[in-house]
Design a protein around this motif. Structure first.
Motif, PDB file in Angstrom:
ATOM      1  N   TYR A 149      -2.460  40.632  -9.954  1.00  0.00           N
ATOM      2  CA  TYR A 149      -2.918  39.442 -10.979  1.00  0.00           C
ATOM      3  C   TYR A 149      -2.169  38.207 -10.879  1.00  0.00           C
ATOM      4  CZ  TYR A 149       1.589  41.067 -12.549  1.00  0.00           C
ATOM      5  OH  TYR A 149       2.945  41.393 -12.717  1.00  0.00           O
ATOM      6  N   PRO A 150      -2.373  37.323 -11.533  1.00  0.00           N
ATOM      7  CA  PRO A 150      -1.584  35.864 -11.303  1.00  0.00           C
ATOM      8  C   PRO A 150      -0.247  36.023 -12.144  1.00  0.00           C
ATOM      9  CG  PRO A 150      -3.539  35.487 -12.616  1.00  0.00           C
ATOM     10  CD  PRO A 150      -3.670  37.051 -11.896  1.00  0.00           C
ATOM     11  N   GLU A 151       0.644  35.847 -11.275  1.00  0.00           N
ATOM     12  CA  GLU A 151       1.998  36.199 -12.028  1.00  0.00           C
ATOM     13  C   GLU A 151       2.554  35.026 -12.985  1.00  0.00           C
ATOM     14  OE1 GLU A 151       3.963  39.163 -11.289  1.00  0.00           O
ATOM     15  OE2 GLU A 151       5.188  38.192 -13.118  1.00  0.00           O
ATOM     16  N   TRP A 152       2.191  33.922 -12.757  1.00  0.00           N
ATOM     17  CA  TRP A 152       2.630  33.116 -13.725  1.00  0.00           C
ATOM     18  C   TRP A 152       2.048  33.271 -15.163  1.00  0.00           C
ATOM     19  CZ3 TRP A 152       0.558  28.767 -16.480  1.00  0.00           C
ATOM     20  CH2 TRP A 152       1.440  27.861 -17.014  1.00  0.00           C
ATOM     21  N   TRP A 153       0.394  33.444 -15.232  1.00  0.00           N
ATOM     22  CA  TRP A 153      -0.216  33.636 -16.463  1.00  0.00           C
ATOM     23  C   TRP A 153       0.394  34.600 -17.067  1.00  0.00           C
ATOM     24  CZ3 TRP A 153      -2.725  30.207 -19.079  1.00  0.00           C
ATOM     25  CH2 TRP A 153      -3.489  29.168 -18.384  1.00  0.00           C
ATOM     26  N   ALA A 154       0.568  35.733 -16.360  1.00  0.00           N
ATOM     27  CA  ALA A 154       0.860  37.132 -17.094  1.00  0.00           C
ATOM     28  C   ALA A 154       2.427  36.792 -17.548  1.00  0.00           C
ATOM     29  CB  ALA A 154       0.998  38.178 -15.795  1.00  0.00           C
ATOM     30  N   ARG A 155       3.181  36.249 -17.022  1.00  0.00           N
ATOM     31  CA  ARG A 155       4.585  36.031 -17.867  1.00  0.00           C
ATOM     32  C   ARG A 155       4.359  35.291 -19.119  1.00  0.00           C
ATOM     33  NH1 ARG A 155       8.784  34.704 -12.854  1.00  0.00           N
ATOM     34  NH2 ARG A 155       8.108  36.282 -11.375  1.00  0.00           N
ATOM     35  N   ILE A 156       3.427  34.101 -19.032  1.00  0.00           N
ATOM     36  CA  ILE A 156       3.417  33.433 -20.081  1.00  0.00           C
ATOM     37  C   ILE A 156       2.849  34.211 -21.227  1.00  0.00           C
ATOM     38  CG2 ILE A 156       1.685  31.592 -21.261  1.00  0.00           C
ATOM     39  CD1 ILE A 156       3.807  30.382 -19.493  1.00  0.00           C
ATOM     40  N   ALA A 157       1.719  35.047 -20.935  1.00  0.00           N
ATOM     41  CA  ALA A 157       1.416  36.121 -22.010  1.00  0.00           C
ATOM     42  C   ALA A 157       2.454  36.898 -22.504  1.00  0.00           C
ATOM     43  CB  ALA A 157       0.070  36.954 -21.215  1.00  0.00           C
ATOM     44  N   ALA A 158       3.241  37.409 -21.559  1.00  0.00           N
ATOM     45  CA  ALA A 158       4.230  38.325 -22.055  1.00  0.00           C
ATOM     46  C   ALA A 158       4.967  37.584 -23.103  1.00  0.00           C
ATOM     47  CB  ALA A 158       4.850  38.881 -20.854  1.00  0.00           C
ATOM     48  N   LEU A 159       5.434  36.555 -22.623  1.00  0.00           N
ATOM     49  CA  LEU A 159       6.283  35.856 -23.862  1.00  0.00           C
ATOM     50  C   LEU A 159       5.620  35.426 -24.872  1.00  0.00           C
ATOM     51  CD1 LEU A 159       8.133  33.539 -20.957  1.00  0.00           C
ATOM     52  CD2 LEU A 159       9.164  35.442 -22.141  1.00  0.00           C
ATOM     53  N   LEU A 160       4.364  35.164 -24.866  1.00  0.00           N
ATOM     54  CA  LEU A 160       3.737  34.877 -26.167  1.00  0.00           C
ATOM     55  C   LEU A 160       3.603  36.033 -27.006  1.00  0.00           C
ATOM     56  CD1 LEU A 160       0.492  32.622 -25.070  1.00  0.00           C
ATOM     57  CD2 LEU A 160       2.478  31.872 -26.503  1.00  0.00           C
ATOM     58  N   ILE A 161       3.274  36.953 -26.210  1.00  0.00           N
ATOM     59  CA  ILE A 161       3.110  38.205 -27.128  1.00  0.00           C
ATOM     60  C   ILE A 161       4.489  38.650 -27.992  1.00  0.00           C
ATOM     61  CG2 ILE A 161       2.891  40.919 -26.981  1.00  0.00           C
ATOM     62  CD1 ILE A 161       0.785  40.536 -24.729  1.00  0.00           C
ATOM     63  N   PHE A 162       5.949  38.450 -27.013  1.00  0.00           N
ATOM     64  CA  PHE A 162       6.962  38.836 -27.635  1.00  0.00           C
ATOM     65  C   PHE A 162       7.255  38.055 -28.855  1.00  0.00           C
ATOM     66  CE2 PHE A 162      11.494  38.313 -28.019  1.00  0.00           C
ATOM     67  CZ  PHE A 162      11.954  39.693 -27.967  1.00  0.00           C
ATOM     68  N   PHE A 163       7.108  36.709 -28.559  1.00  0.00           N
ATOM     69  CA  PHE A 163       7.361  35.597 -29.579  1.00  0.00           C
ATOM     70  C   PHE A 163       6.431  35.973 -30.839  1.00  0.00           C
ATOM     71  CE2 PHE A 163       9.903  33.620 -26.218  1.00  0.00           C
ATOM     72  CZ  PHE A 163      11.204  33.947 -26.566  1.00  0.00           C
ATOM     73  N   GLY A 164       5.393  36.160 -30.358  1.00  0.00           N
ATOM     74  CA  GLY A 164       4.119  36.150 -31.865  1.00  0.00           C
ATOM     75  C   GLY A 164       4.282  37.401 -32.457  1.00  0.00           C
ATOM     76  N   PHE A 165       4.834  38.382 -31.767  1.00  0.00           N
ATOM     77  CA  PHE A 165       4.894  39.668 -32.377  1.00  0.00           C
ATOM     78  C   PHE A 165       6.170  39.547 -33.296  1.00  0.00           C
ATOM     79  CE2 PHE A 165       7.380  43.510 -33.050  1.00  0.00           C
ATOM     80  CZ  PHE A 165       6.469  44.195 -33.580  1.00  0.00           C
ATOM     81  N   ASN A 166       7.300  39.111 -32.953  1.00  0.00           N
ATOM     82  CA  ASN A 166       8.421  38.714 -33.762  1.00  0.00           C
ATOM     83  C   ASN A 166       8.069  37.719 -34.977  1.00  0.00           C
ATOM     84  OD1 ASN A 166      10.687  40.542 -32.834  1.00  0.00           O
ATOM     85  ND2 ASN A 166      10.154  39.534 -30.941  1.00  0.00           N
ATOM     86  N   LEU A 167       7.337  36.941 -34.676  1.00  0.00           N
ATOM     87  CA  LEU A 167       7.048  35.908 -35.822  1.00  0.00           C
ATOM     88  C   LEU A 167       6.275  36.582 -36.810  1.00  0.00           C
ATOM     89  CD1 LEU A 167       7.428  33.145 -36.756  1.00  0.00           C
ATOM     90  CD2 LEU A 167       5.705  32.292 -35.453  1.00  0.00           C
ATOM     91  N   THR A 168       5.365  37.386 -36.505  1.00  0.00           N
ATOM     92  CA  THR A 168       4.339  38.159 -37.176  1.00  0.00           C
ATOM     93  C   THR A 168       5.096  39.409 -37.898  1.00  0.00           C
ATOM     94  OG1 THR A 168       2.650  38.021 -35.460  1.00  0.00           O
ATOM     95  CG2 THR A 168       2.183  39.474 -37.334  1.00  0.00           C
ATOM     96  N   PHE A 169       6.087  39.979 -37.712  1.00  0.00           N
ATOM     97  CA  PHE A 169       6.252  41.268 -38.109  1.00  0.00           C
ATOM     98  C   PHE A 169       7.788  41.060 -38.542  1.00  0.00           C
ATOM     99  CE2 PHE A 169       2.623  42.609 -35.982  1.00  0.00           C
ATOM    100  CZ  PHE A 169       2.204  43.403 -36.825  1.00  0.00           C
ATOM    101  N   PHE A 170       8.978  40.064 -38.107  1.00  0.00           N
ATOM    102  CA  PHE A 170      10.020  40.117 -38.545  1.00  0.00           C
ATOM    103  C   PHE A 170       9.858  39.715 -40.220  1.00  0.00           C
ATOM    104  CE2 PHE A 170      14.284  39.271 -39.622  1.00  0.00           C
ATOM    105  CZ  PHE A 170      15.004  40.397 -38.831  1.00  0.00           C
ATOM    106  N   PRO A 171       9.127  38.760 -40.472  1.00  0.00           N
ATOM    107  CA  PRO A 171       9.101  38.400 -42.008  1.00  0.00           C
ATOM    108  C   PRO A 171       8.763  39.300 -42.741  1.00  0.00           C
ATOM    109  CG  PRO A 171       7.896  36.598 -40.404  1.00  0.00           C
ATOM    110  CD  PRO A 171       8.317  37.806 -39.776  1.00  0.00           C
ATOM    111  N   GLN A 172       7.778  40.341 -42.176  1.00  0.00           N
ATOM    112  CA  GLN A 172       7.396  41.474 -43.071  1.00  0.00           C
ATOM    113  C   GLN A 172       8.649  42.402 -43.855  1.00  0.00           C
ATOM    114  OE1 GLN A 172       3.881  43.407 -41.681  1.00  0.00           O
ATOM    115  NE2 GLN A 172       2.825  41.633 -41.445  1.00  0.00           N
ATOM    116  N   PHE A 173       9.533  42.605 -42.719  1.00  0.00           N
ATOM    117  CA  PHE A 173      11.057  43.062 -43.169  1.00  0.00           C
ATOM    118  C   PHE A 173      11.103  42.587 -44.401  1.00  0.00           C
ATOM    119  CE2 PHE A 173      11.607  44.716 -38.713  1.00  0.00           C
ATOM    120  CZ  PHE A 173      11.406  46.220 -38.910  1.00  0.00           C
ATOM    121  N   ILE A 174      11.584  41.162 -44.388  1.00  0.00           N
ATOM    122  CA  ILE A 174      11.999  40.468 -45.536  1.00  0.00           C
ATOM    123  C   ILE A 174      11.094  40.729 -46.710  1.00  0.00           C
ATOM    124  CG2 ILE A 174      12.895  38.244 -46.465  1.00  0.00           C
ATOM    125  CD1 ILE A 174      13.393  37.638 -43.237  1.00  0.00           C
ATOM    126  N   LEU A 175       9.762  40.652 -46.542  1.00  0.00           N
ATOM    127  CA  LEU A 175       9.094  40.527 -47.541  1.00  0.00           C
ATOM    128  C   LEU A 175       9.084  41.970 -48.428  1.00  0.00           C
ATOM    129  CD1 LEU A 175       5.686  38.969 -46.187  1.00  0.00           C
ATOM    130  CD2 LEU A 175       7.013  38.222 -48.128  1.00  0.00           C
TER     131      LEU A 175
END
Ligand SMILES: [Cu+2]
Lengths: 547, 222
Positions: A425-451
């Motif tokens: 698979y194309p490594e560069w794109w894969a790393r971008i996706a992995a990072l997006l998922i990591f940051f997107g995930f935390n942005l989605t769910f960390f606020p829910q702990f606070i809520l």
């Protein structure tokens, strides 16, 4: 020889012209009637990907609704949306995700077998899954279900006006699919190992799926009978769960969580297995404390049967029951922590490379740790009274299920992609996706702990205005997450046709699955391998396999 | 890769995923044991519901138990136990390659299973005429009517699911009898007989648990 665990079989990184994708024909019929575990794994991958996007679409609509209270959907539609999201994601994505795709593909390869013990049963399991999936989709299309994925009585059996019985039937059928898979894996692990493949030479991935299978076989039948009881109560207006009919709703909760807590471990143990394969490979070190990792999986699957009532602390169980279940829930954190420590120790002084599988694995370790530690919060009786049925709980289990299991799923998908498809698979794109998922995930769910800590209840279509800011963060994160999840769909699809040829072992990994060509031949190995060494014999040199 | 050549022409080759016939036989019987573990938990959920009912409404359950037809239940217990005996004998016959005895014993087992189902059906008929079928035809008076309804709800669920298991067992055993008559089995290969035997004994054991819970409760003591 830094990589070979096999004697008598030289490694040839060549493109196999005869492999499981071409042998036996390429017709649709040859796929739908296949008994090859690798082809069935592909069938499963396609179907669970479909359901992942169905469940994801529901999640998108939920987050969209929660941006501006009171939202864009009626309360009734909103109830149906989160039920759809829960039912599809739990039973049609998470439960089968890693076992039925990677487990199916890899267990025979990893133990040096030609196939699972019961190939026809394996195919039947897929048909049950697909049939159940259609049933669930049908129930959704004609009006949906509004009970939540937990089907709590007496709401589900008496008051709900959704298509509850259809949904119950779908879950029942998918449950039998899961039992058959578990049975197949257990027998395969016991009876199909290659010569020299002793129990302590098994990769942790096999152990994890074995522990998962034990839960599938022993917990799922209890879910089955519970669902039958609810359906009977709803259809016949006689039953043992509805207090109006002389029954007891707590009995339902006991039976339901007797399955559904262990099911949480069905949804995470295979992830542990994937991480235990990736971390040693990309740190170029043997897995630290192999036996501890192995036995902590077994411990989790056993202790997991004795903590279910921590879902019922406020439901009216006795204080003593609460104390015991709280204590046991603390106890089960120990084997999970052992794993985290062992992965971390494996990284220590390793020769770490940050390819996409490793990015997912590192993300997994961090997110699972947060999910696990907040699990201790809710295992605490007093704190749980405060956060029961709030977004704190939602955030907690999404850190385990999505931050943990879905990360592991994507990590494994990238790690074994070259083996499955024969392409890189194309490594560069894969790393971008992995990072997006990591940051997107935390942005989605960390606020829910606070809520949740602030008191926002889950499963409501609207909320007081002071919660809006955190909800907007969460929905913004969900958009990032959606892009992250959509990306692999495109670049992995591209790589199927344009990706570079992978060769047998692009990661210079140990393990039998890398000793056979990519994609593997139909019967996996030209000659049944003989195993002489323990797994994970990595050396801290970066250079690829040579003598 | 079947290096161990079968002794007689009736012994089949192993399926391609297995190295030997022995490995295939071991996998089959181990698979059945795992399946039976699933079954134990399946019936266990219902038995928990029964336990809950009896713990909370002991008098009602006792009265409900007295409505059951203990004679049919006892005869059926005898029938099933006998069928387990003929099944065990069948496996023994298979082990020693006695084809004729195997065919006869399998047929006897299947017939005893049918007898069990016939008696059970007759019993269901009686319960229908006595208005003891929850949800469809249920009328009882007295303070325990609701508990009796729940008892019979569980009764039909437990015996119904058990009956389905018996039916599946009869079909499997009848098919085995046909195959045995054609000489499909030998002392070297009789795995299906052994595995089906395991299943049949399990079905029997479930009934051994159901019998006292259904028929004997409420009939002892003062
Ligand atoms: Cu739990």
């Amino acid at each position: 020889m830094t990589t070979a665990t096999v004697t008598g079989k030289p490694e040839e990184p060549v493109v196999a012209t005869k492999n499981y994708l071409t042998e036996g024909g390429v017709t649709l019929r040859s796929w739908l009637l296949t008994r090859d575990h690798k082809r069935i794994a592909i069938l499963y991958t396609l179907s669970i990907t479909f359901f992942f996007f169905v469940g994801g679409a529901a999640a998108t609509l939920i987050r969209l609704n929660l941006v501006t209270p009171p939202g864009i959907f009626t309360p009734d539609i909103y109830n149906r949306l989160f039920t759809l999201h829960g039912v599809i994601m739990v039973w049609f994505f998470l439960i089968p995700s890693i076992p039925n795709t990677m487990g199916n593909f890899l267990i025979p390869l990893m133990i040096g077998a030609k196939d699972l013990a019961f190939p026809r049963l394996n195919l039947l399991s897929w048909y049950l899954y697909v049939g159940a999936g259609f049933l669930a989709l049908f129930a959704i299309l004609i009006g949906g279900v509004d009970t939540g994925w937990t089907f709590y009585t007496p709401f589900s059996s008496l008051y709900s006006n959704g298509y509850v019985v259809l949904a119950l039937a779908a879950v029942l059928a998918v449950g039998f699919s899961s039992i058959l898979t578990g049975l197949n894996f257990i027998v395969t692990t016991h009876r199909m190992r290659a010569p020299g493949m002793t129990w302590y030479r098994l990769p942790v991935f096999v152990w994890s799926n074995y522990a998962t299978s034990v839960i599938m076989v022993l917990a799922t039948p209890v879910l089955a009978i519970t669902l039958i009881l609810v359906a009977a109560e709803r259809l016949l207006k006689v039953g043992i769960f509805d207090p109006a009919l002389g029954g007891d709703p707590l009995l339902f909760q006991h039976l339901f969580w007797f399955y559904s807590h262990p099911a949480v471990y069905i949804m995470i143990l295979p992830g542990f297995g994937v991480i235990s394969e990736i971390v040693p490979c990309f740190a170029r070190k043997p897995l630290f404390g192999y036996k501890f990792v192995v036995w902590s999986s077994i411990a989790i699957s056993v202790i997991g049967f004795f903590v279910w009532a921590h879902h019922m602390f406020v439901a009216g169980i006795s204080l003593y029951a609460g104390l015991v279940f709280s204590l046991l829930s603390y106890v089960i954190a120990v084997p999970s922590a052992i794993k985290v420590f062992n992965w971390t120790a494996t990284l220590h002084k390793g020769w770490i490379s940050f390819d996409a599988p490793m990015l997912y694995a590192l993300g997994f370790i961090g997110l699972f740790t947060i999910g696990g530690l907040t699990g201790l919060f809710v295992a605490n009786l007093a704190f749980d009274v405060h956060v029961t049925d709030t977004y704190f709980v939602v955030a907690h289990f999404h850190y385990i299920m999505v931050g943990g299991m879905v990360s592991a799923y994507f990590g494994g998908l990238h790690y074994w992609w070259p083996k499955v498809t024969g392409r890189l698979y194309p490594e560069w794109w894969a790393r971008i996706a992995a990072l997006l998922i990591f940051f997107g995930f935390n942005l989605t769910f960390f606020p829910q702990f606070i809520l949740g800590y602030l008191g926002m209840e889950r499963r409501y279509y609207s909320y007081p205005p002071e919660f809006q800011a955190w909800n907007i963060f969460s929905s913004a994160g969900a958009s990032v997450l959606a892009v992250g999840y959509a990306l692999p769909f495109f670049y992995l699809g591209w790589s199927l046709f344009r990706g570079k040829r992978a060769g047998a072992n692009p990661w210079a990994a140990t393990g039998l699955e890398w000793q056979t060509p990519s994609p593997p031949p139909t019967h996996n190995f030209d000659r049944t391998p003989t195993v002489t060494r323990p797994p994970y014999q990595y050396r801290p040199e970066p250079e690829p396999q040579d003598v | 890769m079947s290096d161990a050549a079968p002794a007689s022409q009736s012994a089949p080759q192993p399926e391609p995923q297995y190295a030997t016939v022995e490995q295939q036989a071991e996998a089959a019987s181990f698979g059945m044991w795992v399946f039976l573990a699933t079954e134990v938990l399946f019936f266990g959920g219902m038995l928990l519901a029964y336990t809950w009912l009896r713990a909370n409404h002991p008098d009602g359950v006792a009265e409900a138990g007295r409505h059951t037809t203990v004679v049919i239940g006892s005869v059926n217990t005898l029938v099933l136990l006998t069928s387990s005996f003929t099944m065990a004998w069948a496996v023994h016959a298979a082990e020693h390659g006695r084809q004729k005895a195997l065919t006869r014993l399998l047929s006897a087992t299947a017939l005893l299973g049918l007898l069990f189902l016939g008696l059970k059906g007759y019993e269901y008929h009686g319960e229908w005429t006595e208005h003891l079928v929850p949800g469809l035809n249920f009328h009882q008076d007295g303070p325990h009517a609701r508990t009796i309804e729940l008892f019979y709800f569980l009764y039909f669920l437990l015996t119904g699911l058990h009956g389905i298991h018996v039916t599946i067992g009869i079909v499997l055993i009848a098919l085995l009898a046909v195959r045995a008559r054609r000489g499909a089995f030998s002392a070297r290969y009789y795995t299906p007989v052994e595995v089906t035997g395991l299943y049949w004994h399990f079905v029997d054991i479930v009934w051994i648990f159901l019998y006292p819970l259904i028929y004997l409760v409420g009939r002892s003591g003062p």
